[in-house]
Design a protein around this motif. Sequence first.
Motif, mmCIF file in Angstrom:
data_model
loop_
_atom_site.group_PDB
_atom_site.id
_atom_site.type_symbol
_atom_site.label_atom_id
_atom_site.label_comp_id
_atom_site.label_asym_id
_atom_site.label_seq_id
_atom_site.Cartn_x
_atom_site.Cartn_y
_atom_site.Cartn_z
ATOM 1 N N ILE A 83 0.851 -1.204 0.000
ATOM 2 C CA ILE A 83 0.000 0.000 0.000
ATOM 3 C C ILE A 83 0.882 1.249 0.000
ATOM 4 N N SER A 84 0.418 2.282 -0.687
ATOM 5 C CA SER A 84 1.158 3.543 -0.775
ATOM 6 C C SER A 84 0.192 4.713 -0.614
ATOM 7 N N PHE A 85 0.614 5.729 0.131
ATOM 8 C CA PHE A 85 -0.145 6.979 0.204
ATOM 9 C C PHE A 85 0.763 8.046 0.813
ATOM 10 N N GLY A 86 0.336 9.301 0.735
ATOM 11 C CA GLY A 86 1.132 10.397 1.295
ATOM 12 C C GLY A 86 0.249 11.359 2.057
ATOM 13 N N ILE A 87 0.898 12.163 2.924
ATOM 14 C CA ILE A 87 0.175 13.215 3.658
ATOM 15 C C ILE A 87 0.889 14.525 3.373
ATOM 16 N N ASP A 88 0.140 15.502 2.881
ATOM 17 C CA ASP A 88 0.703 16.817 2.569
ATOM 18 C C ASP A 88 0.324 17.827 3.635
ATOM 19 N N GLN A 89 0.988 18.964 3.558
ATOM 20 C CA GLN A 89 0.696 20.087 4.446
ATOM 21 C C GLN A 89 -0.797 20.434 4.379
ATOM 22 N N GLY A 90 -1.419 20.600 5.553
ATOM 23 C CA GLY A 90 -2.824 21.033 5.598
ATOM 24 C C GLY A 90 -3.845 19.917 5.504
ATOM 25 N N GLN A 91 -3.397 18.674 5.227
ATOM 26 C CA GLN A 91 -4.370 17.581 5.122
ATOM 27 C C GLN A 91 -4.703 17.037 6.513
ATOM 28 N N LYS A 92 -5.996 16.764 6.718
ATOM 29 C CA LYS A 92 -6.438 16.151 7.982
ATOM 30 C C LYS A 92 -7.099 14.836 7.609
ATOM 31 N N ILE A 93 -6.348 13.760 7.797
ATOM 32 C CA ILE A 93 -6.739 12.449 7.262
ATOM 33 C C ILE A 93 -7.079 11.483 8.394
ATOM 34 N N ALA A 94 -8.166 10.729 8.200
ATOM 35 C CA ALA A 94 -8.504 9.667 9.156
ATOM 36 C C ALA A 94 -8.374 8.325 8.446
ATOM 37 N N LEU A 95 -7.913 7.335 9.188
ATOM 38 C CA LEU A 95 -7.796 5.971 8.668
ATOM 39 C C LEU A 95 -8.918 5.144 9.285
ATOM 40 N N VAL A 96 -9.754 4.536 8.429
ATOM 41 C CA VAL A 96 -10.852 3.712 8.940
ATOM 42 C C VAL A 96 -10.761 2.305 8.342
ATOM 43 N N GLY A 97 -11.503 1.370 8.956
ATOM 44 C CA GLY A 97 -11.515 -0.009 8.477
ATOM 45 C C GLY A 97 -12.034 -0.906 9.580
ATOM 46 N N ILE A 98 -12.402 -2.138 9.226
ATOM 47 C CA ILE A 98 -12.977 -3.038 10.232
ATOM 48 C C ILE A 98 -11.909 -3.522 11.217
ATOM 49 N N ASN A 99 -12.346 -4.004 12.389
ATOM 50 C CA ASN A 99 -11.397 -4.574 13.362
ATOM 51 C C ASN A 99 -10.588 -5.670 12.692
ATOM 52 N N GLY A 100 -9.287 -5.664 12.978
ATOM 53 C CA GLY A 100 -8.442 -6.714 12.403
ATOM 54 C C GLY A 100 -7.950 -6.379 11.007
#
Length: 636
Positions: free
Chosen positions: A24-41
Motif C-alpha cells: 500500500i502507498s499513500f502520502g500526507i501533505d501540508q494542511g491535510q487532515k486524514i482519518a484511517l478507517v476499516g474493520i477490526n483486524g
Amino acid sequence: MDMNYLSVEKLSKSFGDKPLFHQISFGIDQGQKIALVGINGAGKSTLMKIIMGMEIPDEGEVAINQGIKTAYVHQNPVFEANLTIYQTLFSDSSSEPLKAIEAYQKAMLAAESGKDNADELNGIMEKMDRLQAWDFEYQIKEVLGKLGLHDTDLPVGNLSGGQRKRVALAKAILEKPDLLLLDEPTNHLDLKTIEWLEDYLSKANLSLFMVTHDRYFLEKVTNEILELDAGKIYRYTGNYSYFLDKKAERREVEASEQEKAKSLYKKELEWIRRQPKARGTKAKYRVDAFEATKEKAFQRKEEREVALQVSAKRLGGKIIELEKLFKRYGDKRIVSDFSYTFKKGDKIGIVGPNGAGKTTFLNMLTGTLKPDSGDITIGQTTAFGYYRQEEHSFDESKRLIDLVKEVAEVVTLSNGSTITASQFLNQFGFPPKQQHTPISKLSGGEKRRLQLLMVLIKTPNFLILDEPTNDLDIVTLNTLEDFLEYFPGCMIIVSHDRYFMDRLVDHIFVFQGGGQIKDFPGNYSDLREWEKEEEAKAAADKSVTKTQPSVHEGASEKAKKSSKASFKQKQEFKAVQEKINQLELEKGSLIEKINEGTEDHELLLEWSTAIQGIDEQLEELEFRWLELSELDDIMD
C-alpha cells in the motif's frame, strides 16, 4: 504547492499466515487532515505503529519529512512512572519557549521558598519576553485546564489510562507540531473533553493523521478519509458523509464488475477446457488472465452489514421502579432521593463527569450494590443483559464456537425463526474459519465484539451498555446501532460516542454532581444545545444583575408564579404532543413505502421530499414541546 510531510511506499505486513496489507502507498501533505478507517483486524493500529516507528514492516518504507516537527499520541501511552505530569509534558521537548517557561517556574518556586534570585529571575523574564513565551504560558494553562489536568505535580505512575491519554494529548498539542499522529484519540475521554478536542483539531493549523471511530470527528475534523479494506487502501477526498456516499458507489461498481467477471469466467472456463494439453503453453497469457478473472469473480468481501434481529424475552407490566434512591460514599453523595419508573421501550442515555456515580447507579439497578436507603423493585419478567466496560476474561484456549454453544446451541430471531450458534457468530463478523480458532488469536476489538455477542445471545429484555463502543469499528457500530434501534426491550447506555447516543436514546439521565440526576427529554445533541442556551441565559442574567443590583422581591415572586403552566399552555402542550405522534406515524409509513421500493422515481422523490418536510415540522414542534415541558404542572 503543498509540501509533502509523510509518504508510505509499497508497505506490506502479515501476521503469521494472515496478510494485513500488501504494497500500500499513500502520502500526507501540508494542511491535510486524514482519518484511517476499516474493520477490526484490518490492520489500522499496526499501520499506525509502523508509521510511529513501533513496528517493522515486512517490506516497503515510511519517510517523514526531516524539516517538520512530528508529534505522536499512542493508543495506550506509557511514560516514566516517577516523573510528574509537568515534567512529563516537557521532559524531551526541544522548544525554546517551553524551556524558558520551565526555568521561570523553577525560579519562581525558589523565590517563593526564600531564595534571593532576583537577577536570575530578571534574566529569565527578559528571555520570556524575547521568545514571546508569556502567550505560550497562557496556552499551556488553557490546554491543561480543558484536558482536566489540574494537579500537574502528580506522578504519572499513579494515573489511570484515561488520565495518561490526556497527558499524551496535552504533550503533543503543546509541542506545536506540523504533523500530529493520533491513535484512537477519543478513547477514555469524557464528552466535554472530546468536544473541546474536536473543536481544537478542526481549527488548528496542522496536518493530522489519525485512527478513530468517532463519526462526529470524521465529519467535522477530517478533509480526507483512507479506508483499509481487504489489504488495499482506498482514498476519499472529503469528510464522513462524502465517504459514505462514495463507498456505496464503490460497492455498486464492484458488484457489477463481479457480475461481468462471473460471465467472463464461464466463457474462459469453456475455452480452457477445450484446449488440448500440449497447446496450453502457447496461450499462457490467456491462462494468467483466467486466473485473475477467477480471483475477481469469487472475491469474498468481508462484510458485516447484517441485521441482528435477535428476540428478547417478553417484558411484563412492571419493569423496574426506583423509589427515593439514596447512596453516598463518606461525605460524597452519589445519588440523592432519585425516583423513576421504567416504561416499555425506554431508551435512556447516561452522561456526567467521571466519578459522578454512573457505574454505582448501574450496579444498584442490577442488584450488585445496595442503596443506603430507598427501594428498587424489579419486575418478575425483567432479564438483564449487562455489558461492562472492563474486558471480560475468557478462557483463551477455548474456540469461539465452543464458548457460544455453552450458552446456546440455537438463537431465536425476532420473527420466531432460529439460527445456529455458528450462523449467529457469522452475523457478528466471525466467519466459520475463525470460529474454530482459539480466543487467544483475537484482536482487542474482536474480543470486545465477542463480549457483546455473549450478552446478546442470552436474549435479555433490559440491556445495560457501559461504554459499548470502545474498540469497535464503524461497520460493527452501524450493525450494533441497527440492532439496538429495533431492540424491543428497555435499554440504558453510558457512552462517550455522541453519534451512537444521538441515534439511540430518547431521553438522558444527567448526573450533575452532589447526587442530583436530571431527566432530560431528548438526545445528547439536544442536551448540549439546551446547556449552551442555559449558559448564554445565565451570562445575560449576570450582566443584567450587575447593572441593576436591587431587584425587589415582588418581581421574583411574580417570576416564580409565571413558571406555572396556564390552562392555555396545557392545551397547547397536549396538541403539540398529538401532532408529533401523528407526524411520526406519517413518516413511518413513508419510510416503509420507500423500503418496499418502486420503479416510479418521481414517486420516490415525492416520498423523500415529504419526509424532509415532516422532519422540519418535527424539529419545530419538538423544540416547542421542550420549552413547554419546562413549565411546572404541565403534565397535570
